[in-house]
Write a protein that holds these residues in place. Sequence first.
Motif, mmCIF file in Angstrom:
data_model
loop_
_atom_site.group_PDB
_atom_site.id
_atom_site.type_symbol
_atom_site.label_atom_id
_atom_site.label_comp_id
_atom_site.label_asym_id
_atom_site.label_seq_id
_atom_site.Cartn_x
_atom_site.Cartn_y
_atom_site.Cartn_z
ATOM 1 N N GLY A 166 -21.913 12.799 7.306
ATOM 2 C CA GLY A 166 -23.280 12.409 7.605
ATOM 3 C C GLY A 166 -24.270 13.552 7.421
ATOM 4 N N TYR A 167 -23.754 14.754 7.103
ATOM 5 C CA TYR A 167 -24.597 15.934 6.935
ATOM 6 C C TYR A 167 -24.373 16.548 5.554
ATOM 7 N N LEU A 168 -23.153 17.040 5.315
ATOM 8 C CA LEU A 168 -22.851 17.619 4.009
ATOM 9 C C LEU A 168 -22.923 16.569 2.900
ATOM 10 N N ARG A 179 -17.259 19.030 -11.679
ATOM 11 C CA ARG A 179 -16.730 17.815 -11.079
ATOM 12 C C ARG A 179 -17.853 16.917 -10.591
ATOM 13 N N ASN A 180 -17.530 15.674 -10.388
ATOM 14 C CA ASN A 180 -18.480 14.718 -9.840
ATOM 15 C C ASN A 180 -18.892 15.165 -8.442
ATOM 16 N N ILE A 181 -20.193 15.190 -8.180
ATOM 17 C CA ILE A 181 -20.690 15.682 -6.894
ATOM 18 C C ILE A 181 -20.170 14.852 -5.730
ATOM 19 N N ASP A 182 -20.218 13.546 -5.853
ATOM 20 C CA ASP A 182 -19.774 12.685 -4.756
ATOM 21 C C ASP A 182 -18.321 12.971 -4.389
ATOM 22 N N THR A 183 -17.476 13.147 -5.405
ATOM 23 C CA THR A 183 -16.055 13.411 -5.163
ATOM 24 C C THR A 183 -15.846 14.768 -4.502
ATOM 25 N N ALA A 184 -16.511 15.797 -5.038
ATOM 26 C CA ALA A 184 -16.355 17.143 -4.497
ATOM 27 C C ALA A 184 -16.862 17.236 -3.061
ATOM 28 N N VAL A 185 -17.985 16.590 -2.792
ATOM 29 C CA VAL A 185 -18.551 16.612 -1.440
ATOM 30 C C VAL A 185 -17.642 15.863 -0.470
ATOM 31 N N ALA A 186 -17.133 14.716 -0.895
ATOM 32 C CA ALA A 186 -16.247 13.928 -0.030
ATOM 33 C C ALA A 186 -14.998 14.720 0.340
ATOM 34 N N PRO A 201 -14.484 29.747 9.323
ATOM 35 C CA PRO A 201 -13.810 30.183 8.088
ATOM 36 C C PRO A 201 -13.353 29.017 7.217
ATOM 37 N N GLN A 202 -12.756 27.991 7.848
ATOM 38 C CA GLN A 202 -12.292 26.833 7.084
ATOM 39 C C GLN A 202 -13.473 26.061 6.498
ATOM 40 N N MET A 203 -14.525 25.934 7.271
ATOM 41 C CA MET A 203 -15.720 25.251 6.791
ATOM 42 C C MET A 203 -16.334 25.989 5.607
ATOM 43 N N ALA A 204 -16.451 27.307 5.735
ATOM 44 C CA ALA A 204 -17.052 28.101 4.667
ATOM 45 C C ALA A 204 -16.227 28.017 3.391
ATOM 46 N N ASP A 205 -14.905 28.048 3.534
ATOM 47 C CA ASP A 205 -14.039 27.932 2.357
ATOM 48 C C ASP A 205 -14.230 26.586 1.668
ATOM 49 N N ALA A 206 -14.314 25.509 2.471
ATOM 50 C CA ALA A 206 -14.469 24.176 1.901
ATOM 51 C C ALA A 206 -15.805 24.020 1.177
ATOM 52 N N VAL A 207 -16.862 24.553 1.778
ATOM 53 C CA VAL A 207 -18.182 24.441 1.152
ATOM 54 C C VAL A 207 -18.255 25.288 -0.110
ATOM 55 N N ASN A 208 -17.684 26.489 -0.057
ATOM 56 C CA ASN A 208 -17.694 27.342 -1.240
ATOM 57 C C ASN A 208 -16.910 26.689 -2.385
ATOM 58 N N LYS A 209 -15.768 26.090 -2.059
ATOM 59 C CA LYS A 209 -14.969 25.391 -3.066
ATOM 60 C C LYS A 209 -15.763 24.236 -3.660
ATOM 61 N N MET A 210 -16.516 23.540 -2.808
ATOM 62 C CA MET A 210 -17.341 22.427 -3.284
ATOM 63 C C MET A 210 -18.367 22.911 -4.312
ATOM 64 N N PHE A 211 -19.043 24.027 -4.010
ATOM 65 C CA PHE A 211 -20.008 24.581 -4.964
ATOM 66 C C PHE A 211 -19.312 24.985 -6.265
ATOM 67 N N GLU A 212 -18.139 25.590 -6.139
ATOM 68 C CA GLU A 212 -17.394 25.991 -7.330
ATOM 69 C C GLU A 212 -16.959 24.777 -8.152
ATOM 70 N N ASP A 213 -16.446 23.746 -7.471
ATOM 71 C CA ASP A 213 -15.974 22.552 -8.172
ATOM 72 C C ASP A 213 -17.096 21.899 -8.974
ATOM 73 N N VAL A 214 -18.262 21.807 -8.350
ATOM 74 C CA VAL A 214 -19.387 21.136 -9.015
ATOM 75 C C VAL A 214 -19.983 22.010 -10.109
ATOM 76 N N THR A 215 -20.127 23.295 -9.822
ATOM 77 C CA THR A 215 -20.806 24.195 -10.764
ATOM 78 C C THR A 215 -19.886 24.712 -11.865
ATOM 79 N N ILE A 216 -18.734 25.212 -11.473
ATOM 80 C CA ILE A 216 -17.811 25.783 -12.450
ATOM 81 C C ILE A 216 -16.920 24.700 -13.055
ATOM 82 N N GLY A 217 -16.348 23.866 -12.192
ATOM 83 C CA GLY A 217 -15.447 22.813 -12.665
ATOM 84 C C GLY A 217 -16.154 21.579 -13.197
#
Length: 449
Positions: A247-249, A423-430, A405-421
């Motif tokens: 409901g936020y991210l 990937r579809n934003i909806d999928t990466a965010v979910a 730490p776990q939250m930061a890792d997940a968010v950083n991975k999301m940015f990497e997945d969308v930007t570098i990989g």
Amino acid sequence: MKKTYRLMCSAVLLGGMLAGCSSSGESAKPAGETKQADASVNKAEKVKLTFWRNSGNDTENAAYEKLVAAFMEKHPNISIDMVPIPYSDYDTKLRVSIASGSPPDIMALDAPTLASYADAGALKPLTSYFKADGNMDDIPKSTLATYTYQNEIYMAPLTESSIALFYNKKLFQANGIPLPSKNPDEPWTWEQVLDAAKKLNDPAKGVFGIDPAQGFGNAGATAYFKYPIVWQFGGEIMSPDGKTAKGYLDSAATKKAIQFFSELYNKEQVSALEYPPEPFPNGKLAITIDGSWSLANLKEKYPSFKLGEDYDIAPLPKGTKQAVANGSWALGISAKSGHPDEAWTFINFVTGAEGQKIYCEMTKDIPSRYSAAKQFPELNEYPKNIFVVQNQKYGRPRPITPIFPQMADAVNKMFEDVTIGKRNIDTAVAEAVTAIDKAYADAEAQKKK
């Protein structure tokens, strides 16, 4: 209120979480009670307090030594045994000391780690102390919020830092681009920044338009640069209570921010995954987002790259609003300290206006208190006023959650997945939302064992 607290102590190296074993201790005494009790036993008794902190550079270490000496001169009955510990070892040693039941009386903590220590019951709430003589009105509310967990203040801030837009003035002028305002309340929009970056981007000459968030390195560090972009577009990372990302991210505003960020690299191609060494002072990066600490670094290492001639600084860009991350190292009291009142006396001196003036005169850091910042003329003038005003008026805590730490890792991975990989934003965010919420659920389940 339970009289026992649970110390989570197993995953020290893996996630920054405390997990597993429990310990019991007395419930917190009201402010002043311990001091009165000690005085009734022996008014001349000298109290010795242990104080652990991460060792900094030579100037920071000297500033702390001066603070401790000044305090003990004023309070001869309180002795401070200060133990500086290398940054790479600090968190591990501190958590082990807490788990073993022998923590220091006073400890320094970085803002994002606060919630995990407070959630484990390792810290004494400081709210009553602040209300009694902590001069709370002298500290920005957003700064105090950074050190508050479940409606209790747990840490006292000493300094702050901030980030801003650094731009190559000569490149702007050569391309006929109007310079951004230096007024902290009049930032460019991200669309204006993008427009300038597109005009300044020159692949043939190896010049990049903008580095928007200091790359994709350490997740906790890059959070300091990426989260403001989300907030500026009206998005959020987690719920205010730090329990869920759902409901936020995954909100439309957050996704818009992530989309904009990724397009800087992919669609617009004004940002790069790799830059040449020191691209900004070497004229290969037109715009960058950097911190207040870089002013001294640039002056020392690149004396020919001059502020006002070669580069200038403007407030951090905005989307629908202004926002910047706050929070730095701060001081707290162990829940197991036998002398919490004396510990507060020390903390209140160090982080009070007098202590901040002593420390910041030497380190050139930004004080967290309004009154202390006003004592330094340079903090009220360009360029440092940009960092100070932004922090005081538009500062925001990074998510206050025991699973940072776990939250930061997940968010950083999301940015990497969308930007570098790509990937579809909806999928990466979910996936990020699922990972964050699972980490919180697992932590809660572990506490109940």
